[in-house]
Motif scaffolding. Structure first.
Motif, PDB file in Angstrom:
ATOM      1  N   MET A 155       0.835  -1.197   0.000  1.00  0.00           N
ATOM      2  CA  MET A 155       0.000   0.000   0.000  1.00  0.00           C
ATOM      3  C   MET A 155       0.874   1.252   0.000  1.00  0.00           C
ATOM      4  O   MET A 155       1.879   1.318   0.715  1.00  0.00           O
ATOM      5  CB  MET A 155      -0.917   0.012   1.230  1.00  0.00           C
ATOM      6  N   LYS A 156       0.486   2.213  -0.817  1.00  0.00           N
ATOM      7  CA  LYS A 156       1.161   3.511  -0.861  1.00  0.00           C
ATOM      8  C   LYS A 156       0.074   4.578  -0.950  1.00  0.00           C
ATOM      9  O   LYS A 156      -0.813   4.502  -1.812  1.00  0.00           O
ATOM     10  CB  LYS A 156       2.086   3.594  -2.068  1.00  0.00           C
ATOM     11  N   ILE A 157       0.137   5.571  -0.067  1.00  0.00           N
ATOM     12  CA  ILE A 157      -0.904   6.591   0.022  1.00  0.00           C
ATOM     13  C   ILE A 157      -0.315   7.967  -0.232  1.00  0.00           C
ATOM     14  O   ILE A 157       0.737   8.310   0.307  1.00  0.00           O
ATOM     15  CB  ILE A 157      -1.578   6.574   1.406  1.00  0.00           C
ATOM     16  N   VAL A 158      -1.012   8.758  -1.050  1.00  0.00           N
ATOM     17  CA  VAL A 158      -0.704  10.178  -1.181  1.00  0.00           C
ATOM     18  C   VAL A 158      -1.822  10.950  -0.496  1.00  0.00           C
ATOM     19  O   VAL A 158      -3.003  10.667  -0.699  1.00  0.00           O
ATOM     20  CB  VAL A 158      -0.586  10.613  -2.653  1.00  0.00           C
ATOM     21  N   CYS A 159      -1.450  11.911   0.334  1.00  0.00           N
ATOM     22  CA  CYS A 159      -2.426  12.795   0.980  1.00  0.00           C
ATOM     23  C   CYS A 159      -2.283  14.169   0.340  1.00  0.00           C
ATOM     24  O   CYS A 159      -1.254  14.829   0.499  1.00  0.00           O
ATOM     25  CB  CYS A 159      -2.164  12.889   2.477  1.00  0.00           C
ATOM     26  N   ILE A 160      -3.301  14.578  -0.408  1.00  0.00           N
ATOM     27  CA  ILE A 160      -3.258  15.899  -1.048  1.00  0.00           C
ATOM     28  C   ILE A 160      -4.228  16.820  -0.313  1.00  0.00           C
ATOM     29  O   ILE A 160      -5.356  16.443  -0.010  1.00  0.00           O
ATOM     30  CB  ILE A 160      -3.568  15.810  -2.560  1.00  0.00           C
ATOM     31  N   ILE A 193      -3.020  13.748  15.971  1.00  0.00           N
ATOM     32  CA  ILE A 193      -3.082  12.326  16.343  1.00  0.00           C
ATOM     33  C   ILE A 193      -4.505  11.812  16.167  1.00  0.00           C
ATOM     34  O   ILE A 193      -4.730  10.709  15.650  1.00  0.00           O
ATOM     35  CB  ILE A 193      -2.591  12.120  17.796  1.00  0.00           C
ATOM     36  N   ALA A 194      -5.480  12.624  16.569  1.00  0.00           N
ATOM     37  CA  ALA A 194      -6.887  12.239  16.423  1.00  0.00           C
ATOM     38  C   ALA A 194      -7.266  12.109  14.952  1.00  0.00           C
ATOM     39  O   ALA A 194      -8.007  11.187  14.569  1.00  0.00           O
ATOM     40  CB  ALA A 194      -7.785  13.268  17.122  1.00  0.00           C
ATOM     41  N   LEU A 195      -6.769  13.012  14.102  1.00  0.00           N
ATOM     42  CA  LEU A 195      -7.046  12.933  12.665  1.00  0.00           C
ATOM     43  C   LEU A 195      -6.446  11.663  12.069  1.00  0.00           C
ATOM     44  O   LEU A 195      -7.081  10.984  11.256  1.00  0.00           O
ATOM     45  CB  LEU A 195      -6.474  14.166  11.954  1.00  0.00           C
ATOM     46  N   ALA A 196      -5.234  11.331  12.469  1.00  0.00           N
ATOM     47  CA  ALA A 196      -4.575  10.133  11.957  1.00  0.00           C
ATOM     48  C   ALA A 196      -5.350   8.879  12.338  1.00  0.00           C
ATOM     49  O   ALA A 196      -5.512   7.956  11.525  1.00  0.00           O
ATOM     50  CB  ALA A 196      -3.142  10.054  12.485  1.00  0.00           C
ATOM     51  N   LYS A 197      -5.849   8.831  13.557  1.00  0.00           N
ATOM     52  CA  LYS A 197      -6.628   7.663  14.000  1.00  0.00           C
ATOM     53  C   LYS A 197      -7.916   7.530  13.189  1.00  0.00           C
ATOM     54  O   LYS A 197      -8.321   6.422  12.836  1.00  0.00           O
ATOM     55  CB  LYS A 197      -6.940   7.777  15.493  1.00  0.00           C
ATOM     56  N   ASN A 221       3.277   6.149  10.434  1.00  0.00           N
ATOM     57  CA  ASN A 221       3.850   5.368  11.526  1.00  0.00           C
ATOM     58  C   ASN A 221       2.854   4.342  12.059  1.00  0.00           C
ATOM     59  O   ASN A 221       3.237   3.226  12.413  1.00  0.00           O
ATOM     60  CB  ASN A 221       4.301   6.292  12.662  1.00  0.00           C
ATOM     61  N   GLU A 222       1.588   4.724  12.101  1.00  0.00           N
ATOM     62  CA  GLU A 222       0.562   3.829  12.642  1.00  0.00           C
ATOM     63  C   GLU A 222       0.300   2.643  11.725  1.00  0.00           C
ATOM     64  O   GLU A 222       0.147   1.509  12.180  1.00  0.00           O
ATOM     65  CB  GLU A 222      -0.738   4.605  12.883  1.00  0.00           C
ATOM     66  N   LEU A 223       0.257   2.897  10.414  1.00  0.00           N
ATOM     67  CA  LEU A 223      -0.061   1.836   9.463  1.00  0.00           C
ATOM     68  C   LEU A 223       1.180   1.113   8.932  1.00  0.00           C
ATOM     69  O   LEU A 223       1.056   0.051   8.319  1.00  0.00           O
ATOM     70  CB  LEU A 223      -0.845   2.406   8.278  1.00  0.00           C
ATOM     71  N   ALA A 224       2.349   1.703   9.159  1.00  0.00           N
ATOM     72  CA  ALA A 224       3.611   1.143   8.643  1.00  0.00           C
ATOM     73  C   ALA A 224       3.558   0.973   7.125  1.00  0.00           C
ATOM     74  O   ALA A 224       3.917  -0.071   6.586  1.00  0.00           O
ATOM     75  CB  ALA A 224       3.938  -0.180   9.322  1.00  0.00           C
TER      76      ALA A 224
END
Length: 196
Positions: free
Chosen positions: A1-6, A182-186, A28-31
């Motif tokens: 998996m590879k994600i781009v956040c735009i 951190i909340a957004l990442a979760k 970091n959370e999803l590695a």
């Protein structure tokens, strides 16, 4: 998996160290590999213009599209923002990239220092009203077209007996602090896990 956040400053991590912006926390959370393509001050039309270079040429498996805040700041019509989001989603599908639309966090004008923060062109009340309208229409567009969606309002709305200010302490009421990121990442992580 590879994600781009735009996205804009919310994705870029305005006000926090770049390593603490939500795309980096999510990585970091999803590695997994995540490219942060947030640019502070960018609009949905700006993101659409750079979508080929910043997203398609990176050949990700997924793209998280988080736009609209700066458009609303300048009182751009909500339907114009939706058209730009729709175009980015369709381009992603065409290139076999899984698009994930994001609804930006709720604006908390009560935390704004009016002496140091610029005023939206139509004022904060209008900005909040249009932000709610855009959120509802993104949600409707995602539901009607079966698009994936991450609702970044959720972490800031479901705070049982916890002060919302802890996510905005020392900020302008629009850009969350490190706890907020951190909340957004979760929230993003939950969406991605449900998709895969």
């Amino acid at each position: 998996m590879k994600i781009v956040c735009i996205g804009d400053s919310l994705t870029d991590g305005f006000g926090v160290p770049k390593v603490n912006a939500w795309p980096n926390v999510l990585q970091n959370e999803l590695a997994v590999e995540i490219n942060n393509k947030g640019i502070s001050g960018d609009t949905s039309s700006g993101m659409l213009a750079r979508f080929y270079h910043d997203v398609l040429t990176n050949i990700p498996t997924h793209v998280i599209i988080c736009a609209g805040g700066n458009d609303l700041w300048w009182n751009v019509e909500v339907n114009s923002i939706l058209a730009n989001l729709y175009s980015m989603v369709k381009q992603a599908y065409h290139h076999k990239i899984v698009p994930i639309l994001a609804i930006q966090p709720t604006i908390h004008a009560e935390f704004v220092d009016r002496e140091t923060v610029w005023e939206p062109i139509a004022g904060y009340q209008h900005l909040q009203e249009n932000s709610n309208e855009l959120a509802n229409k993104i949600m409707s567009m995602a539901k009607n077209n079966h698009f994936h969606l991450v609702d970044f309002r959720v972490p800031f709305l479901n705070q049982q007996n916890e002060p919302i200010g802890k996510y905005y302490e020392g900020t302008d009421g629009i850009h969350p602090n490190e706890l907020g990121h951190i909340a957004l990442a979760k929230q993003a992580s939950q969406t991605i896990i449900q998709i895969n």
